[in-house]
Design a protein around this motif. Structure first.
Motif, mmCIF file in Angstrom:
data_model
loop_
_atom_site.group_PDB
_atom_site.id
_atom_site.type_symbol
_atom_site.label_atom_id
_atom_site.label_comp_id
_atom_site.label_asym_id
_atom_site.label_seq_id
_atom_site.Cartn_x
_atom_site.Cartn_y
_atom_site.Cartn_z
ATOM 1 N N VAL A 106 -88.336 41.314 27.940
ATOM 2 C CA VAL A 106 -89.422 40.751 27.133
ATOM 3 C C VAL A 106 -90.640 40.603 28.035
ATOM 4 O O VAL A 106 -90.557 40.070 29.138
ATOM 5 C CB VAL A 106 -89.007 39.379 26.540
ATOM 6 N N LYS A 107 -91.768 41.097 27.541
ATOM 7 C CA LYS A 107 -93.007 41.011 28.302
ATOM 8 C C LYS A 107 -93.881 39.920 27.702
ATOM 9 O O LYS A 107 -94.017 39.819 26.485
ATOM 10 C CB LYS A 107 -93.741 42.345 28.255
ATOM 11 N N ARG A 108 -94.436 39.105 28.567
ATOM 12 C CA ARG A 108 -95.347 38.032 28.144
ATOM 13 C C ARG A 108 -96.775 38.514 28.396
ATOM 14 O O ARG A 108 -97.123 38.853 29.530
ATOM 15 C CB ARG A 108 -95.043 36.771 28.937
ATOM 16 N N ILE A 109 -97.582 38.527 27.351
ATOM 17 C CA ILE A 109 -98.978 38.959 27.455
ATOM 18 C C ILE A 109 -99.851 37.752 27.140
ATOM 19 O O ILE A 109 -99.707 37.140 26.083
ATOM 20 C CB ILE A 109 -99.279 40.093 26.459
ATOM 21 N N VAL A 110 -100.726 37.403 28.076
ATOM 22 C CA VAL A 110 -101.606 36.250 27.891
ATOM 23 C C VAL A 110 -103.048 36.709 28.045
ATOM 24 O O VAL A 110 -103.394 37.370 29.028
ATOM 25 C CB VAL A 110 -101.302 35.131 28.918
#
Length: 150
Positions: A106-110
């Protein structure tokens, strides 16, 4: 991330189409029939054509959202006061999978950006004026899921 914003805006606008049609049937059509009877058929035809396109677009948006949701686990938008007085920050956070395997990472994009007062959600502005605001959080995925269920 920029791809999601137009999709979200379009989905939001189309969710109101059902309300627009209810208004047209219940209020506009009778008013036109009474005050502009020679326009009644034209107005109904215009709404019939608009409805045909709006319904097709709404179906496509629902299909696109459903496809996106297989990868998009969560998207939230948070607002808070900035470090400088009278500044505000919008933080958009998305959790996404790059593929559908259950063990996919899972990639977290902020994405953070400064926003003007006028671009803050109304509820958050009201809480700031009342002096009770710390931050404000919107669960975009939950909101869109609910809107597109209608």
């Amino acid at each position: 991330m920029a791809f999601f914003i137009p999709l979200i805006i379009l989905a939001l606008g189309l969710t109101m189409w059902n309300q627009i049609m209810v208004w047209a049937r219940d209020q506009l059509f009778p008013w036109v029939a009474e005050h502009l009877p020679w326009m009644s058929d034209t107005v109904k035809l215009a709404f019939t054509e608009l409805d045909r396109y709006a319904t097709a677009i709404r179906r496509n948006v629902k299909a696109a959202w459903n496809q996106l949701r297989t990868y998009l686990l969560e998207q939230v938008i948070e607002f808070e006061k900035g470090l400088v007085p009278n500044t505000y920050v919008r933080r958009m956070t998305a959790l996404m999978k790059s593929h559908l395997r259950s063990d996919a990472p899972v990639k977290r994009i902020v994405v953070e950006e400064d926003v003007a007062w006028d671009d803050l959600p109304e509820k958050y502005r009201q809480s700031i004026v009342a002096g009770s605001a710390g931050g404000y959080r919107m669960d975009v995925t939950r909101m869109r899921d609910q809107e597109l269920e209608e």
